[in-house]
Design a protein around this motif. Structure first.
Motif, PDB file in Angstrom:
ATOM      1  N   GLY A 152       0.815  -1.201   0.000  1.00 53.61           N
ATOM      2  CA  GLY A 152       0.000   0.000   0.000  1.00 53.61           C
ATOM      3  C   GLY A 152       0.853   1.257   0.000  1.00 53.61           C
ATOM      4  O   GLY A 152       1.776   1.377   0.803  1.00 53.61           O
ATOM      5  N   VAL A 153       0.540   2.172  -0.881  1.00 55.09           N
ATOM      6  CA  VAL A 153       1.277   3.439  -0.993  1.00 55.09           C
ATOM      7  C   VAL A 153       0.338   4.581  -0.636  1.00 55.09           C
ATOM      8  O   VAL A 153      -0.684   4.783  -1.301  1.00 55.09           O
ATOM      9  CB  VAL A 153       1.824   3.638  -2.427  1.00 55.09           C
ATOM     10  CG1 VAL A 153       2.577   4.963  -2.524  1.00 55.09           C
ATOM     11  CG2 VAL A 153       2.726   2.473  -2.825  1.00 55.09           C
ATOM     12  N   LEU A 154       0.681   5.317   0.396  1.00 53.74           N
ATOM     13  CA  LEU A 154      -0.082   6.504   0.765  1.00 53.74           C
ATOM     14  C   LEU A 154       0.656   7.727   0.240  1.00 53.74           C
ATOM     15  O   LEU A 154       1.674   8.142   0.783  1.00 53.74           O
ATOM     16  CB  LEU A 154      -0.240   6.586   2.291  1.00 53.74           C
ATOM     17  CG  LEU A 154      -1.001   7.805   2.826  1.00 53.74           C
ATOM     18  CD1 LEU A 154      -2.363   7.933   2.165  1.00 53.74           C
ATOM     19  CD2 LEU A 154      -1.127   7.737   4.336  1.00 53.74           C
ATOM     20  N   HIS A 177      -3.521   5.204  -2.346  1.00 54.81           N
ATOM     21  CA  HIS A 177      -4.500   6.273  -2.123  1.00 54.81           C
ATOM     22  C   HIS A 177      -3.789   7.586  -2.383  1.00 54.81           C
ATOM     23  O   HIS A 177      -2.665   7.804  -1.938  1.00 54.81           O
ATOM     24  CB  HIS A 177      -5.032   6.238  -0.691  1.00 54.81           C
ATOM     25  CG  HIS A 177      -5.901   7.417  -0.346  1.00 54.81           C
ATOM     26  ND1 HIS A 177      -7.080   7.692  -1.000  1.00 54.81           N
ATOM     27  CD2 HIS A 177      -5.733   8.412   0.575  1.00 54.81           C
ATOM     28  CE1 HIS A 177      -7.627   8.790  -0.486  1.00 54.81           C
ATOM     29  NE2 HIS A 177      -6.818   9.244   0.467  1.00 54.81           N
ATOM     30  N   ASN A 178      -4.446   8.456  -3.113  1.00 53.94           N
ATOM     31  CA  ASN A 178      -3.874   9.730  -3.529  1.00 53.94           C
ATOM     32  C   ASN A 178      -5.004  10.752  -3.571  1.00 53.94           C
ATOM     33  O   ASN A 178      -6.185  10.385  -3.542  1.00 53.94           O
ATOM     34  CB  ASN A 178      -3.262   9.572  -4.931  1.00 53.94           C
ATOM     35  CG  ASN A 178      -2.078  10.466  -5.171  1.00 53.94           C
ATOM     36  OD1 ASN A 178      -1.257  10.679  -4.290  1.00 53.94           O
ATOM     37  ND2 ASN A 178      -1.986  11.007  -6.368  1.00 53.94           N
ATOM     38  N   ASP A 194     -10.163   5.243  -3.253  1.00 57.72           N
ATOM     39  CA  ASP A 194     -10.578   6.634  -3.106  1.00 57.72           C
ATOM     40  C   ASP A 194     -10.702   7.074  -1.661  1.00 57.72           C
ATOM     41  O   ASP A 194     -10.961   8.243  -1.384  1.00 57.72           O
ATOM     42  CB  ASP A 194     -11.876   6.913  -3.873  1.00 57.72           C
ATOM     43  CG  ASP A 194     -13.025   6.037  -3.408  1.00 57.72           C
ATOM     44  OD1 ASP A 194     -12.862   5.274  -2.434  1.00 57.72           O
ATOM     45  OD2 ASP A 194     -14.099   6.118  -4.033  1.00 57.72           O
ATOM     46  N   THR A 195     -10.490   6.154  -0.721  1.00 58.75           N
ATOM     47  CA  THR A 195     -10.451   6.522   0.696  1.00 58.75           C
ATOM     48  C   THR A 195      -9.227   5.900   1.351  1.00 58.75           C
ATOM     49  O   THR A 195      -8.760   4.813   0.942  1.00 58.75           O
ATOM     50  CB  THR A 195     -11.705   6.051   1.454  1.00 58.75           C
ATOM     51  OG1 THR A 195     -11.700   4.617   1.521  1.00 58.75           O
ATOM     52  CG2 THR A 195     -12.974   6.552   0.787  1.00 58.75           C
ATOM     53  N   SER A 198     -10.050   2.425   2.885  1.00 60.34           N
ATOM     54  CA  SER A 198     -10.046   1.303   1.947  1.00 60.34           C
ATOM     55  C   SER A 198      -8.623   0.810   1.679  1.00 60.34           C
ATOM     56  O   SER A 198      -8.370  -0.400   1.611  1.00 60.34           O
ATOM     57  CB  SER A 198     -10.717   1.731   0.638  1.00 60.34           C
ATOM     58  OG  SER A 198     -10.614   0.729  -0.345  1.00 60.34           O
ATOM     59  N   LEU A 199      -7.687   1.738   1.536  1.00 61.52           N
ATOM     60  CA  LEU A 199      -6.291   1.353   1.327  1.00 61.52           C
ATOM     61  C   LEU A 199      -5.744   0.581   2.520  1.00 61.52           C
ATOM     62  O   LEU A 199      -5.102  -0.465   2.368  1.00 61.52           O
ATOM     63  CB  LEU A 199      -5.425   2.591   1.079  1.00 61.52           C
ATOM     64  CG  LEU A 199      -3.917   2.312   1.013  1.00 61.52           C
ATOM     65  CD1 LEU A 199      -3.571   1.547  -0.256  1.00 61.52           C
ATOM     66  CD2 LEU A 199      -3.116   3.603   1.108  1.00 61.52           C
ATOM     67  N   LEU A 200      -5.984   1.101   3.716  1.00 69.31           N
ATOM     68  CA  LEU A 200      -5.425   0.478   4.907  1.00 69.31           C
ATOM     69  C   LEU A 200      -5.885  -0.965   5.059  1.00 69.31           C
ATOM     70  O   LEU A 200      -5.116  -1.838   5.477  1.00 69.31           O
ATOM     71  CB  LEU A 200      -5.812   1.282   6.146  1.00 69.31           C
ATOM     72  CG  LEU A 200      -5.239   2.700   6.225  1.00 69.31           C
ATOM     73  CD1 LEU A 200      -5.765   3.423   7.446  1.00 69.31           C
ATOM     74  CD2 LEU A 200      -3.719   2.689   6.222  1.00 69.31           C
ATOM     75  N   ALA A 201      -7.117  -1.233   4.715  1.00 70.89           N
ATOM     76  CA  ALA A 201      -7.684  -2.558   4.910  1.00 70.89           C
ATOM     77  C   ALA A 201      -6.963  -3.647   4.131  1.00 70.89           C
ATOM     78  O   ALA A 201      -7.015  -4.828   4.506  1.00 70.89           O
ATOM     79  CB  ALA A 201      -9.168  -2.551   4.539  1.00 70.89           C
TER      80      ALA A 201
END
Length: 320
Positions: A152-154, A177-178, A194-195, A198-201
């Motif tokens: 995952g890339v934040l 997520h961007n 888009d949130t 959602s990415l973290l999960a």
């Protein structure tokens, strides 16, 4: 015609300082000392331009105290959270940074932090160095494999994109997520979320690459850490302010997180003793861009911005 007066606040690479001395009336810092606030203000009052690093903080109060003589802050960094951009703009001070040139080096450190955390690098190194490696079995020093995991890339900016490319080399599935979705040719098959939630999960490894804006400070906290998969790994090569370190310590102690790989901290230099005490933290002293090639490129990029400004042109990397 007199050369513009330039302050370089920290010791830079030899070729960078030589170019600066050729083109500017330059004030160097050969002892590489850290300026106090008063010393920074006093030095900046004597020059037309300053080339600082993230170790010098240009708050609204500092910019006001320097007064009207300073015309440009040409940062030797991508991040500009150490400069109050609104205050600089209001004072008529141009601010630039050095994007692009440190993406590869920082991505390398992100992967090093990921692998060091996943494969218990800090524990293993300490064991061998201290002479305590006197045992082996199939259950000895078992870490987590990253191959095939979800990465995952934040913050999918320049550094995030290069780090994602490196993660693909391990067969990792990239999610991100961007603020906005990337075009397909930059996305390269990565899954957009888009949130943040959602990415973290889905992030078996979460790598932070977003700026430390007011909105992002503490974005990784007890609530957001709880959303990660159990035994996830978190990597931070961006800015220490992105993480609530007390919450990170708690998640590492509880086993919610398997490990963390950190190149940045809330307190720099120094780090966090509570994190240092944990065996499942792989740590580096903010060296993401510390390669010979990148340090040269950063210095030359900052000087390019200064050259353009004093030639009456718009600096290519202006941020304020």
């Amino acid at each position: 015609m007199a050369k513009p007066k330039l302050l370089i606040t920290r010791k830079l690479r030899g070729d960078v300082e030589a170019r600066a001395a050729r083109d500017y009336d330059v004030m160097l810092n050969p002892d590489d000392k850290v300026f106090s606030t008063d010393e920074l203000v006093a030095a900046c009052r004597k020059v037309d331009a300053v080339l600082p690093c993230h170790s010098e903080h240009f708050s609204a109060e500092v910019i006001d105290a320097i007064g009207p003589g300073l015309r440009i802050i040409a940062n030797h960094s991508v991040g500009t959270d150490h400069v109050d951009l609104a205050a600089a703009k209001a004072a008529g001070v141009v601010v630039t940074n050095t994007p692009d040139v440190l993406s590869d080096a920082t991505a390398e450190i992100a992967i090093l932090c990921m692998l060091g955390a996943a494969r218990r690098g800090a524990e293993g190194d300490a064991m061998v160095r201290s002479g305590q490696w006197n045992f082996w079995s199939p259950a000895f020093m078992v870490g987590r494999q990253v191959t095939g995991k979800r990465f995952g890339v934040l913050g999918m900016g320049r550094v995030g994109q290069v780090t994602a490319d490196r993660a693909r080399g391990f067969g990792m599935e990239v999610h991100y997520h961007n603020r906005s979705r990337l075009p397909a040719h930059l996305e390269k098959g990565a899954v957009f979320h888009d949130t943040l939630e959602s990415l973290l999960a889905v992030s078996d490894v979460l790598s932070l690459h977003c700026p430390a804006t007011a909105q992002n400070k503490g974005i990784i906290n007890a609530d957001t850490l709880a959303l990660l998969p159990d035994r996830a790994i978190i990597v931070n090569t961006a800015r220490g302010a992105l993480i609530d370190e007390d919450a990170l310590v708690a998640a590492l102690r509880s086993g919610k997180l398997f490990a963390a790989g950190l190149d940045v901290f809330q307190t720099e230099p120094g780090g966090n003793p509570a994190l240092s005490a944990l065996p499942n933290v792989f740590m580096l002293p903010h060296i993401g861009s510390a390669t010979e090639e990148t340090r040269d490129a950063m210095g030359f990029r900052a000087l390019d911005n200064l050259d353009a400004f004093f030639a009456g042109q718009e600096p290519g990397d202006r941020v304020a």
